[in-house]
Scaffold this active site. Structure first.
Site, PDB file in Angstrom:
ATOM      1  CE1 TYR A   1      -8.096   2.497   6.521  1.00 51.38           C
ATOM      2  CE2 TYR A   1      -6.446   1.428   7.458  1.00 51.38           C
ATOM      3  CZ  TYR A   1      -7.683   1.805   7.335  1.00 51.38           C
ATOM      4  OH  TYR A   1      -8.645   1.415   8.300  1.00 51.38           O
TER       5      TYR A   1
ATOM      6  N   GLY B   1     -11.323   3.387   0.710  1.00 54.13           N
ATOM      7  CA  GLY B   1     -12.393   4.203   1.571  1.00 54.13           C
ATOM      8  C   GLY B   1     -13.589   3.527   1.878  1.00 54.13           C
TER       9      GLY B   1
ATOM     10  CG  ASP C   1      -5.562  -5.653   1.923  1.00 54.34           C
ATOM     11  OD1 ASP C   1      -6.319  -4.791   1.231  1.00 54.34           O
ATOM     12  OD2 ASP C   1      -5.347  -5.379   3.105  1.00 54.34           O
TER      13      ASP C   1
ATOM     14  CG  ASP D   1      -0.146  -0.110   2.591  1.00 56.44           C
ATOM     15  OD1 ASP D   1       0.929   0.132   2.488  1.00 56.44           O
ATOM     16  OD2 ASP D   1      -1.012  -0.201   3.527  1.00 56.44           O
ATOM     17  CB  SER D   2       0.103   4.667  -0.752  1.00 54.52           C
ATOM     18  OG  SER D   2      -0.817   5.054  -0.162  1.00 54.52           O
TER      19      SER D   2
ATOM     20  CD  GLN E   1     -10.631   6.787  -0.849  1.00 54.24           C
ATOM     21  OE1 GLN E   1     -11.685   6.864  -0.330  1.00 54.24           O
ATOM     22  NE2 GLN E   1      -9.447   6.129  -0.520  1.00 54.24           N
TER      23      GLN E   1
END
Lengths: 382, 382
Positions: free
Chosen positions: B101, B223, B273, B97-98, B196
């Site tokens: 989150y 989201g 995931d 992931d970036s 989103q």
């Protein structure tokens, strides 16, 4: 796996190199190559290891603690569930202790009498009793392949009088244990006697001689590694094995470091158990041929080297940097990998020891290990 | 394993059953069968599992959290050590992931600006910044096969205005992420955009359309599973996948229960995931076709049945009585076995889902599972 009742317990001495012995214990559940190291599966699990990895590490036999299993989940419960092997999915041989050592080290308010030991459970405070007969009954309920007589692990230090009366009590309990075993055991199961006598040479000799007269499938040296120091321990081992019969396996209980194991093999010991590899693994410590490493140490944060390049262990291929990261992050995988790598290291030490004995080169091997291990070992402890 | 730079990232749609899709993602590190479940390896370890068992469970791809790895041990450090695959001994594909989150859910004192997010590390309080460019740089340092754009996970509930401005910020960050990716990435690596728009249909459509125009190797629905409820979540999924291109994989982030997964597959999702199987495993919970079991429950103390007789998982062959004993005794092996069994259960659900899609029988399959799982599930929770 069904036990093959046609088979029996036996020990074959295959080679000797001075006092060091190469052998094979045959049990209905498989062969144990000696010298053998038994990882400890206290509560029916070698802590933080899958049975698959215990086996992959080169383990022929594991130890389980009768005391713990009697208290939780209960020996009768395990028997109803098909026995300890099925319960924990371990098909190989299992040795159980009698529970005596833990009764004396873990429980409160214990009272030792001729009949047995009364004690309070360290889990729920319940008052319980272990007699020689009950210790054997519990081990038979578990279905242990090798069972141990109930003994009193003589505290250290002990006066000669205290050591003598304790050793004699253990002898009487050993006879009662054997009688119970003859009634309760299944074909192929074995019973080991346990020599006591603290560090008194004559008491150790008397104990071993008397046990030999009673007659057991194997003999353990108990009551050591309790504070007497390595030198006294090894002297006592040598005194005891000198008396024990050649054609039965000898087991040094609760020992020890890799150096201890090699020194005891040189004095005629065939079997060992110790929590050290798994306990150290849960405390960030790794055993290698170059000594012990503490993986919490910041020096490993950028170390790309595998944990132990000389090991065939899958867990030893991970970099020291990764293991450092896991233990710093509190990740379970750190304990899993270090426990596995440590058990496999112990088994690789045993494997090389067996090879060295076969080649008549054990003394040189043990000396090399001690030199290399000792030169580097200890420097990384925190 | 060396990455084969001749290979590229691609997605092949192999069958459709209404909206459910059967596919294959080809990456230089291996093929991912879709629908796919990615176990979460937050800190470069799928908690309490060996990489061998993650793979044996049927896992094609795992997820790792850039936020956690940036903070500890650091993306630059992992790059110097040869990248994340080598670091954690996982040869298969990895999606990262970036970090966005976790920045928003774990760190304190975060400040979101056009440029990026400034935040304090939850480990040591250090002030750090993540921009779209830094998020991609970190993922490239890790060597992730599939990387995610930096986005703002819009909090729930959000007003339409807040959801719109948040979605638009994420869009601008997605474009900047793509530009950085084009400069920094290695051949065969892929970048996914993230739609989103909270639960607002038109905003979700706008977000997906705009991302499509930018062009990504795959598209995630972000989201969701933040409190909106299953019905709103599934409606939003359906709205979004209706707009997304057919020839790219779709990934629903952070979801969910087995029922959620099947319902989302029915709405066109290919990848998932979730920490649920491993987290539940550490909390004594097991997923089975007959619902969830809480192994702490005393009803299992004498239950000789295997955890999950319908599973091919080695961890599911242990008796419920044994697993009960392990969790009651606080033994690590309990968490190890339940995590493994749960991940494999999720993979077996995915495997059966793929078969059902191939046979054009997905709706009936999902309905059967929901009926069986729902009828028994939940009854054993404590």
């Amino acid at each position: 796996m069904q036990r093959d009742v046609r088979q029996t317990f036996s020990f074959a001495l295959k080679a000797r190199d001075r006092q060091a012995r190469l052998g094979e214990i045959a049990t209905p559940r498989g062969t144990v190559r000696t010298p053998a190291f038994m990882p400890v599966g206290t509560a029916a699990t070698v802590k933080a290891m899958l049975p698959e990895t215990v086996q992959a590490a080169g383990t022929d036999i594991i130890l389980a603690n009768t005391y713990h299993l009697m208290l939780r989940p209960g020996a009768e419960r395990i028997a109803k569930l098909g026995g300890l092997h099925r319960f924990m999915c371990w098909d190989g041989p299992i040795l159980t202790d009698s529970g005596g050592y833990q009764v004396m080290s873990l429980s409160k308010l214990r009272r030792i009498e001729e009949r047995g030991v009364t004690f309070q459970s360290h889990i729920d405070g319940a008052t319980l009793e272990v007699t020689p007969e009950r210790a054997i009954e519990a081990q038979c309920l578990l279905g242990a392949d090798i069972q141990m007589v109930l003994d009193e692990c003589t505290p250290y230090p002990a006066t000669r009088d205290k050591a003598k009366s304790s050793m004699e009590l253990s002898l009487r309990w050993a006879e009662r244990s054997k009688q119970a075993f003859q009634i309760l055991s299944a074909p192929g199961q074995a019973l080991f006697g346990i020599a006591q006598g603290s560090i008194y040479r004559d008491l150790r000799e008397q104990s071993a001689e008397a046990l030999k007269r009673v007659g057991f499938d194997g003999y353990a040296v108990g009551g050591l590694a309790v504070g007497e120091g390595q030198s006294a321990m090894l002297d006592t081992v040598a005194v005891t094995t000198a008396v024990l019969p050649e054609d039965r396996p000898r087991y040094l209980m609760g020992v020890g470091t890799p150096e201890d194991l090699l020194a005891a093999i040189a004095r005629g010991i065939d079997m060992f158990d110790c929590v050290m590899p798994t306990r150290s693994g849960r405390h960030c410590q790794a055993f290698t041929w170059d000594g012990r490493l503490n993986l919490r140490n910041a020096r490993y944060a950028d170390d790309p080297n595998p944990l132990n390049a000389e090991s065939a262990c899958s867990a030893a291929r991970y970099s020291r940097a990764y293991l450092h990261h896991l233990v710093k992050s509190g990740e379970t995988l750190g304990a899993m990998l270090l426990s596995w790598a440590n058990v496999q290291f112990y088994q690789e030490v045993m494997g090389r020891a067996r090879e060295a004995i076969a080649q008549g080169a054990f003394a040189a091997f043990a000396e090399n290990v001690a030199r290399r291990y000792g030169a580097a070992g200890g420097t990384d402890e925190t």
